[in-house]
Write a protein that holds these residues in place. Structure first.
Motif, PDB file in Angstrom:
ATOM      1  N   LYS A 361      14.282 -28.800 -16.600  1.00 52.81           N
ATOM      2  CA  LYS A 361      13.931 -28.325 -15.115  1.00 52.81           C
ATOM      3  C   LYS A 361      14.493 -27.178 -14.650  1.00 52.81           C
ATOM      4  CE  LYS A 361      14.341 -30.617 -10.601  1.00 52.81           C
ATOM      5  NZ  LYS A 361      15.017 -29.883  -9.790  1.00 52.81           N
ATOM      6  N   ARG A 362      14.914 -26.692 -15.356  1.00 51.83           N
ATOM      7  CA  ARG A 362      15.509 -25.584 -14.613  1.00 51.83           C
ATOM      8  C   ARG A 362      15.221 -24.290 -15.201  1.00 51.83           C
ATOM      9  NH1 ARG A 362      21.848 -25.398 -15.188  1.00 51.83           N
ATOM     10  NH2 ARG A 362      21.857 -22.676 -14.747  1.00 51.83           N
ATOM     11  N   VAL A 363      14.910 -24.479 -16.884  1.00 51.54           N
ATOM     12  CA  VAL A 363      14.016 -23.123 -17.002  1.00 51.54           C
ATOM     13  C   VAL A 363      12.472 -23.556 -16.784  1.00 51.54           C
ATOM     14  CG1 VAL A 363      12.941 -23.096 -19.685  1.00 51.54           C
ATOM     15  CG2 VAL A 363      15.460 -24.032 -19.573  1.00 51.54           C
ATOM     16  N   ARG A 364      11.809 -24.669 -16.457  1.00 53.51           N
ATOM     17  CA  ARG A 364      10.312 -24.138 -15.876  1.00 53.51           C
ATOM     18  C   ARG A 364      10.883 -24.083 -14.821  1.00 53.51           C
ATOM     19  NH1 ARG A 364      10.818 -29.978 -15.692  1.00 53.51           N
ATOM     20  NH2 ARG A 364      10.473 -31.009 -13.566  1.00 53.51           N
ATOM     21  N   GLU A 365      11.484 -24.465 -13.650  1.00 55.91           N
ATOM     22  CA  GLU A 365      11.690 -23.712 -12.054  1.00 55.91           C
ATOM     23  C   GLU A 365      12.261 -22.374 -11.977  1.00 55.91           C
ATOM     24  OE1 GLU A 365      14.251 -26.921 -10.168  1.00 55.91           O
ATOM     25  OE2 GLU A 365      11.999 -28.396 -10.253  1.00 55.91           O
ATOM     26  N   ALA A 366      12.656 -21.437 -13.576  1.00 57.38           N
ATOM     27  CA  ALA A 366      13.445 -20.227 -13.234  1.00 57.38           C
ATOM     28  C   ALA A 366      11.736 -19.347 -13.552  1.00 57.38           C
ATOM     29  CB  ALA A 366      13.756 -20.405 -14.675  1.00 57.38           C
ATOM     30  N   GLU A 439      20.450 -20.909 -17.894  1.00 56.56           N
ATOM     31  CA  GLU A 439      21.043 -19.190 -17.198  1.00 56.56           C
ATOM     32  C   GLU A 439      19.914 -18.384 -17.879  1.00 56.56           C
ATOM     33  OE1 GLU A 439      23.738 -20.815 -19.872  1.00 56.56           O
ATOM     34  OE2 GLU A 439      22.865 -22.121 -18.979  1.00 56.56           O
ATOM     35  N   ASN A 440      19.891 -18.772 -19.348  1.00 53.74           N
ATOM     36  CA  ASN A 440      19.310 -17.319 -19.724  1.00 53.74           C
ATOM     37  C   ASN A 440      18.267 -16.619 -19.215  1.00 53.74           C
ATOM     38  OD1 ASN A 440      21.402 -16.442 -21.323  1.00 53.74           O
ATOM     39  ND2 ASN A 440      20.816 -18.160 -22.767  1.00 53.74           N
ATOM     40  N   HIS A 441      16.976 -17.890 -18.379  1.00 53.58           N
ATOM     41  CA  HIS A 441      16.148 -18.229 -18.175  1.00 53.58           C
ATOM     42  C   HIS A 441      16.253 -17.445 -16.516  1.00 53.58           C
ATOM     43  CE1 HIS A 441      13.461 -19.706 -21.261  1.00 53.58           C
ATOM     44  NE2 HIS A 441      14.716 -20.437 -21.483  1.00 53.58           N
ATOM     45  N   GLU A 442      16.467 -17.770 -15.794  1.00 55.20           N
ATOM     46  CA  GLU A 442      17.095 -17.501 -14.613  1.00 55.20           C
ATOM     47  C   GLU A 442      17.752 -16.481 -14.037  1.00 55.20           C
ATOM     48  OE1 GLU A 442      18.666 -22.189 -13.581  1.00 55.20           O
ATOM     49  OE2 GLU A 442      19.833 -20.698 -13.612  1.00 55.20           O
ATOM     50  N   SER A 443      18.383 -15.560 -15.399  1.00 56.44           N
ATOM     51  CA  SER A 443      18.364 -14.491 -14.792  1.00 56.44           C
ATOM     52  C   SER A 443      17.423 -13.777 -15.720  1.00 56.44           C
ATOM     53  CB  SER A 443      20.288 -14.151 -15.402  1.00 56.44           C
ATOM     54  OG  SER A 443      20.324 -14.266 -17.151  1.00 56.44           O
ATOM     55  N   ILE A 444      16.993 -13.516 -16.401  1.00 61.78           N
ATOM     56  CA  ILE A 444      15.834 -13.052 -17.286  1.00 61.78           C
ATOM     57  C   ILE A 444      15.466 -11.774 -16.620  1.00 61.78           C
ATOM     58  CG2 ILE A 444      13.803 -13.838 -17.461  1.00 61.78           C
ATOM     59  CD1 ILE A 444      13.037 -13.660 -20.337  1.00 61.78           C
ATOM     60  N   SER A 445      15.804 -10.224 -17.075  1.00 58.86           N
ATOM     61  CA  SER A 445      14.969  -9.126 -16.268  1.00 58.86           C
ATOM     62  C   SER A 445      13.721  -8.720 -17.506  1.00 58.86           C
ATOM     63  CB  SER A 445      15.857  -8.125 -16.511  1.00 58.86           C
ATOM     64  OG  SER A 445      16.256  -8.263 -17.859  1.00 58.86           O
ATOM     65  N   ALA A 446      13.404  -7.892 -16.803  1.00 55.94           N
ATOM     66  CA  ALA A 446      11.687  -7.420 -16.911  1.00 55.94           C
ATOM     67  C   ALA A 446      12.038  -7.146 -18.515  1.00 55.94           C
ATOM     68  CB  ALA A 446      11.388  -6.782 -16.505  1.00 55.94           C
ATOM     69  N   GLN A 448      14.881  -7.553 -20.736  1.00 52.54           N
ATOM     70  CA  GLN A 448      15.010  -8.356 -21.522  1.00 52.54           C
ATOM     71  C   GLN A 448      13.885  -9.384 -22.258  1.00 52.54           C
ATOM     72  OE1 GLN A 448      17.705 -10.818 -19.265  1.00 52.54           O
ATOM     73  NE2 GLN A 448      19.679 -10.366 -20.311  1.00 52.54           N
ATOM     74  N   LEU A 449      12.903  -8.947 -21.038  1.00 51.46           N
ATOM     75  CA  LEU A 449      11.384  -9.780 -21.138  1.00 51.46           C
ATOM     76  C   LEU A 449      10.806  -9.078 -22.428  1.00 51.46           C
ATOM     77  CD1 LEU A 449       9.671 -12.517 -20.297  1.00 51.46           C
ATOM     78  CD2 LEU A 449       8.901 -11.418 -19.015  1.00 51.46           C
ATOM     79  N   HIS A 479       4.826 -27.038 -24.000  1.00 51.28           N
ATOM     80  CA  HIS A 479       5.621 -26.935 -22.623  1.00 51.28           C
ATOM     81  C   HIS A 479       6.532 -26.475 -21.548  1.00 51.28           C
ATOM     82  CE1 HIS A 479       7.506 -30.857 -22.571  1.00 51.28           C
ATOM     83  NE2 HIS A 479       6.653 -31.094 -24.344  1.00 51.28           N
ATOM     84  N   LYS A 480       7.618 -26.735 -22.232  1.00 48.23           N
ATOM     85  CA  LYS A 480       8.719 -26.714 -22.225  1.00 48.23           C
ATOM     86  C   LYS A 480       9.308 -25.034 -21.572  1.00 48.23           C
ATOM     87  CE  LYS A 480      10.816 -30.177 -24.513  1.00 48.23           C
ATOM     88  NZ  LYS A 480      11.721 -30.491 -25.244  1.00 48.23           N
ATOM     89  N   ILE A 481       8.115 -23.418 -22.620  1.00 43.47           N
ATOM     90  CA  ILE A 481       8.537 -22.561 -22.659  1.00 43.47           C
ATOM     91  C   ILE A 481       7.560 -21.723 -22.127  1.00 43.47           C
ATOM     92  CG2 ILE A 481      10.701 -22.517 -23.657  1.00 43.47           C
ATOM     93  CD1 ILE A 481       8.787 -20.681 -25.450  1.00 43.47           C
ATOM     94  N   ALA A 482       6.301 -22.675 -21.370  1.00 44.22           N
ATOM     95  CA  ALA A 482       5.216 -21.936 -20.471  1.00 44.22           C
ATOM     96  C   ALA A 482       5.713 -20.729 -19.695  1.00 44.22           C
ATOM     97  CB  ALA A 482       4.365 -22.918 -20.053  1.00 44.22           C
ATOM     98  N   GLY A 483       6.688 -21.403 -19.026  1.00 48.87           N
ATOM     99  CA  GLY A 483       6.726 -19.484 -17.596  1.00 48.87           C
ATOM    100  C   GLY A 483       6.683 -18.280 -18.968  1.00 48.87           C
ATOM    101  N   LEU A 484       7.714 -18.723 -19.517  1.00 46.97           N
ATOM    102  CA  LEU A 484       7.930 -17.549 -20.325  1.00 46.97           C
ATOM    103  C   LEU A 484       7.169 -16.978 -20.994  1.00 46.97           C
ATOM    104  CD1 LEU A 484      10.664 -15.709 -22.103  1.00 46.97           C
ATOM    105  CD2 LEU A 484      10.553 -17.967 -23.959  1.00 46.97           C
ATOM    106  N   LEU A 485       6.466 -17.872 -22.079  1.00 45.65           N
ATOM    107  CA  LEU A 485       4.938 -17.320 -22.274  1.00 45.65           C
ATOM    108  C   LEU A 485       4.394 -16.065 -21.512  1.00 45.65           C
ATOM    109  CD1 LEU A 485       5.099 -21.210 -24.932  1.00 45.65           C
ATOM    110  CD2 LEU A 485       5.835 -18.357 -26.057  1.00 45.65           C
ATOM    111  N   ALA A 486       4.012 -17.146 -20.430  1.00 44.41           N
ATOM    112  CA  ALA A 486       3.030 -16.512 -19.555  1.00 44.41           C
ATOM    113  C   ALA A 486       4.002 -14.628 -19.208  1.00 44.41           C
ATOM    114  CB  ALA A 486       2.798 -17.317 -17.959  1.00 44.41           C
TER     115      ALA A 486
END
Length: 632
Positions: A361-366, A439-446, A448-449, A479-486
């Motif tokens: 939940k925290r990962v997707r909402e990040a 927390e790694n997703h919540e603080s990810i920068s451009a 790092q991405l 489906h758990k990391i779709a935001g990271l991939l997007a």
């Protein structure tokens, strides 16, 4: 020539490593006198061992003990020879006698531990290796074997932690290197295990084991480019080896030679019915229940597996028995066997479902829409042509069917479930898990991405996907990391693939998903299905027109029509090759047999015939707010 002169010549031959000449002098001595001098008995024992003659070596050291007394060195050598020749109980008795007299001697404890290990008594072996470490904390062999005992009886991740430490401190120790690879493989990190197996595949001590594990790894991730070249020489050397023949059968199945695969597996089990690993592939491949004779072998092997310390053996046999009951139409017995198999696996891989759901939940909402836009990697620097398609689905939802059909298109390349994302994430954060540390997703920068994107692209390149192809990836955790991939790939698009939740539940529960720990309990499956639905509700809001939804039911009932629609949405022209996927697909995953059979609707609503047997799943899903009658 005097016996003293012969003894000196024999000792000299041993010193220079000429073992055959040393044995010739022993034979000359036997012509002159018997019993031999103690020194010649010892020469005979050591030279015979070097030449691979364990029987002569054992008799010779017994002669030395009779002639010169039971010194610690001679008794330990005797125990080691018994161990090497497979006389485990006698060897254990020898080592225990030494322990009774010299409890502080670590090598005696190690000898006993090796006997227990070879006998398959993993729990007592682990205790004996622990005793070695109490007496010699720096014994890396004992540390390694403790980890392997854990690998046999407990979670692979626990063994992996210990073996990683051993390998880090002792990078040239082959046994630890191979077993660390096996711990990684059993933890689902197959791509990370493969380089370790390749590294040690030429080693004299562990090379053959490494090659066998390498073959199993390649087949499991559908990489068949080198399978034949490694498998054939091993089979030529060991034509009746059950492990190699089972791997060969899996290879035949991948190649579409189903009847040959079945025949090979039956041949293995006729000769060695307690080779547990061959039963599940056989039961997965056949379409009719085993005949009475083979069924009797199956049930007997299951009873034997229940008595072993390796829970994976017992679990595998329960799943095989369940399949036999399913084919025979005895659904009650099928569910009882599945309950036992899943319970055994759950012991090996306990999972905190609440904690996992909270992390996801925290990962997707990040990754709300504005965050994705803010940190999104610019579609430049060679990335503009990389527009992957990620399938978002649960296991047993038809993702392999969809990926294989789309991958037959000449402009598309399938990536299966390759661990590109976890590889790249580890390079960025040091963690293999994409969800354990939200927390790694919540603080990810451009920046790092961008690093994540670059590492991901390197992994794709190593995999061999051409840059001009549209990559289709079906990882069941997408489906758990779709935001990271997007965010990492602005040109990426996503296909949501749904299936009736009770069909998904049944599909997961009946499959021995060693790497999907949620699948071993009713609550775990219900939790994962609920989590998926929550994720998809979020991504529909965030990804908008980058996400297109379909269902397994729609796909199998109107296959060509649905494929045409999805290809059009992807901007790809229709190609008839997409309808020919079943005949040519080389799939090594749990979906292999289904994909081989092509598109069929018989799996839709399959759970319904189980009636009350499936009520625990209905209750668990409804408690989590999942509409069990709804597909989407």
């Amino acid at each position: 020539m005097s016996i003293d002169t012969i003894t000196k010549k024999a000792l000299h031959a041993m010193q220079v490593g000429n073992y055959r000449k040393a044995m010739k002098w022993v034979v000359e001595a036997q012509k002159i006198t018997t019993p031999l001098p103690v020194a010649l008995y010892e020469v005979s024992a050591q030279a015979s061992l070097a030449l691979g003659d364990l029987s002569t070596a054992t008799n010779s050291i017994k002669g030395a003990i009779n002639a010169g007394g039971a010194t610690l060195q001679r008794v330990m050598f005797y125990g080691d020879l018994l161990l090497r020749s497979g006389q485990l109980q006698v060897a254990a008795d020898v080592f225990q006698q030494v322990i009774r007299e010299q409890d502080a001697y670590p090598l005696a404890w190690k000898g006993l531990a090796h006997c227990l290990f070879q006998a398959g008594d993993w729990g007592r072996a682990q205790a004996a290796y622990a005793a070695v470490l109490e007496r010699d904390p720096n014994d890396i062999e004992a540390k390694t074997f403790i980890a392997n005992c854990i690998l046999k009886t407990d979670a692979a991740s626990k063994a992996g932690v210990l073996l990683e430490e051993v390998v880090r401190d002792n990078p040239d120790y082959p046994q630890a290197g191979v077993w660390y690879g096996e711990a990684l493989r059993r933890s689902g990190r197959v791509e990370d295990a493969i380089p370790l197996f390749q590294q040690w595949s030429s080693n004299k001590e562990v090379g053959e084991l490494a090659k066998r594990l390498l073959l199993a790894s390649w087949i499991s991730i559908e990489d068949y480019s080198e399978v034949e070249s490694v498998l054939e020489p091993l089979l030529e050397r060991y034509p009746h080896d059950p492990e190699l023949l089972t791997l060969y059968a899996r290879w035949l199945a991948v190649e579409g030679r189903r009847e040959e695969a079945i025949g090979t597996l039956k041949s293995v089990l006729e000769n060695e019915p307690n080779y547990f690993t061959a039963w599940s592939p056989l039961l997965d491949a056949i379409k009719e229940p085993l005949d009475a004779a083979f069924e009797k072998r199956l049930f007997s092997a299951c009873e034997t597996a229940e008595k072993t310390a390796d829970k994976r053996d017992a679990a595998g046999m329960y799943f095989a028995v369940a399949r036999q009951h399913q084919l025979a139409g005895d659904l009650h017995k099928e569910m009882l066997a599945l309950d036992k198999g899943n319970a055994a696996m759950a012991e090996l891989a306990p999972m905190d479902f609440s904690r996992h759901a909270a992390n996801v939940k925290r990962v997707r909402e990040a990754y709300p829409a504005e965050k994705i836009e803010e940190v999104s990697v610019s579609n430049s620097d060679g990335c503009s042509d990389f527009s992957p398609v990620f399938i978002l689905s649960l296991p047993r939802s038809g993702s392999t069917l969809l990926e294989q059909a789309l991958s037959r298109h000449p402009m598309v390349a399938g990536a299966g479930e390759a661990n590109f994302a976890s590889d790249a994430w580890r390079q960025l954060t040091g963690s293999w898990s994409l969800t354990d540390y939200p927390e790694n997703h919540e603080s990810i920068s451009a920046e790092q991405l961008k690093q994540f994107r670059d590492a991901y692209l390197q992994a794709v390149s190593r995999f061999g996907i051409a840059p001009n192809k549209v990559m289709i990836h079906k990882g069941i955790n997408n489906h758990k990391i779709a935001g990271l991939l997007a965010a990492a790939f602005p040109g990426a698009r996503f296909i949501e693939l749904n299936r009736a939740p009770l069909d998904v539940a049944y599909g997961c529960y009946k499959q021995n998903f060693e790497f999907q720990h949620f699948s071993f309990t009713v609550d775990g499956i219900a939790s994962e299905i609920s989590l998926y639905r929550e994720d998809m509700d979020w991504w529909h809001q965030v990804l908008s027109d980058r996400l297109n939804a379909t269902t397994y039911e729609r796909l199998v009932e109107g296959f060509e029509e649905e494929l045409r629609r999805l290809l059009a949405w992807l901007g790809l022209p229709w190609d008839d090759a997409c309808l020919d996927f079943g005949r040519v697909s080389r799939v090594g995953t749990a979906s292999m047999n289904q994909v081989r059979e092509g598109v069929f609707t018989t799996a839709v609503g399959k759970y319904a015939k189980y009636g009350e047997l499936f009520s625990p799943f209905v209750k668990a899903l409804e408690q989590r707010g999942v509409n069990v009658r709804s597909v989407s």
